[in-house]
Design an enzyme around this catalytic site. Structure first.
Site, PDB file in Angstrom:
ATOM      1  N   ASP A 110      83.253  -2.525  31.291  1.00 16.57           N
ATOM      2  CA  ASP A 110      84.378  -3.433  31.091  1.00 16.57           C
ATOM      3  C   ASP A 110      85.008  -3.790  32.443  1.00 16.57           C
ATOM      4  O   ASP A 110      84.850  -3.044  33.416  1.00 16.57           O
ATOM      5  CB  ASP A 110      85.454  -2.781  30.207  1.00 16.57           C
ATOM      6  CG  ASP A 110      84.929  -2.499  28.805  1.00 16.57           C
ATOM      7  OD1 ASP A 110      83.955  -3.141  28.389  1.00 16.57           O
ATOM      8  OD2 ASP A 110      85.513  -1.616  28.141  1.00 16.57           O
TER       9      ASP A 110
HETATM   10  N1  URA Z   1      82.901   2.253  26.940  1.00 15.22           N
HETATM   11  C1  URA Z   1      83.967   1.425  27.076  1.00 15.22           C
HETATM   12  O1  URA Z   1      84.821   1.364  26.221  1.00 15.22           O
HETATM   13  N2  URA Z   1      84.003   0.654  28.192  1.00 15.22           N
HETATM   14  C2  URA Z   1      83.081   0.694  29.173  1.00 15.22           C
HETATM   15  O2  URA Z   1      83.206  -0.026  30.163  1.00 15.22           O
HETATM   16  C3  URA Z   1      82.011   1.573  29.024  1.00 15.22           C
HETATM   17  C4  URA Z   1      81.939   2.349  27.897  1.00 15.22           C
END
Ligand code: URA
Length: 241
Positions: A110
């Site tokens: 993310d």
């Molecule tokens: N899980 C999440 O919620 N975000 C990420 O970036 C990676 C794994």
């Protein structure tokens, strides 16, 4: 280690695959006598050369390996995409010829997640690491909004419902009553860890990927920094046990 075929290829193509020059710039460089192959001035851009040859541009060795594997320490604020949209992309962190080597992020973190991201131009291998069938392990350090209780830890480990999807068993290292820990998952569903913590009435406030497919994040890499994987690391990634 990187090329197993090593068939002779056109010199201009090999030069362009290094990202240093475009195909037409490669032709001009050869014409101007700026290129040598095994110490001898290159005759023509069409000359057939193997990737093992010592190719130099202006005396500087040219990296003609077909595939690149990079470990990046992703900072917050960058998206894992090859195109700008919602802010700068992780490719904006690359410098020099690496920019033109067709790299893409193998998997997604993310925008606000930091830590280990592999960039490569080896589509077939990346496809294998990301295949849900392979159960490649991803380990994260997390901080959460509320203290964790025993029931929440057990539920996260067992699997929780994240909007109609039951997550596979995870492994947690966290203290009861604490607000941080480590979690290892073998899937890569959209916002998976955030949704898992929401499912147990908690929330993620910080997430950092610290290990991918057995490769730990290099502690010497600053946020935003990157380096080539070593041959040993590449082997580990390409042929996981
Ligand atoms: N899980 C999440 O919620 N975000 C990420 O970036 C990676 C794994």
């Amino acid at each position: 280690m990187q090329d197993c075929t090593n068939r002779p290829e056109r010199l201009d193509k090999l030069l362009a695959s290094s990202g240093l020059v475009s195909r037409s710039e490669a032709k001009t460089a050869v014409a101007r006598g700026r290129v040598t192959v095994d110490g001898i001035s290159a005759r023509s851009p069409e000359q057939k050369v193997t990737r093992g040859a010592d190719i130099r541009l202006d005396g500087i060795p040219v990296d003609t390996s077909p595939f690149l594997y990079i470990m990046l320490n992703k900072p917050a604020g960058y998206v894992c995409s090859t195109e700008d949209g919602d802010g700068p992309t992780v490719l904006d962190l690359l410098a020099g010829p690496d920019i033109r080597r067709g790299l893409f992020p193998a998997g997604r973190l993310d925008k606000d997640t930091v830590g280990l991201l592999i960039l490569t131009n080896d589509g077939a291998s990346a496809h294998r690491w990301l295949s849900p069938k392979r159960h490649v392990e991803k380990r994260y350090f997390f901080r959460c909004a509320r203290p964790l209780d025993e029931a929440a830890i057990a539920a996260l480990e067992r699997g929780v419902d994240i909007g109609g999807l039951l997550t596979k068993p995870a492994h947690l290292t966290a203290e009861i009553g604490g607000t941080e820990g480590k979690i290892t998952i073998t899937e890569g569903k959209f916002h998976q860890i955030k949704r898992m913590f929401t499912a147990v009435g908690n929330g993620i406030t910080f997430l950092e990927r610290i290990c991918f497919a057995g490769l730990p994040l290099d502690p010497a890499l600053p946020r935003g920094g990157y380096r080539r994987l070593t041959d040993t690391e590449i082997r580990k990634l390409i042929n996981p046990k």
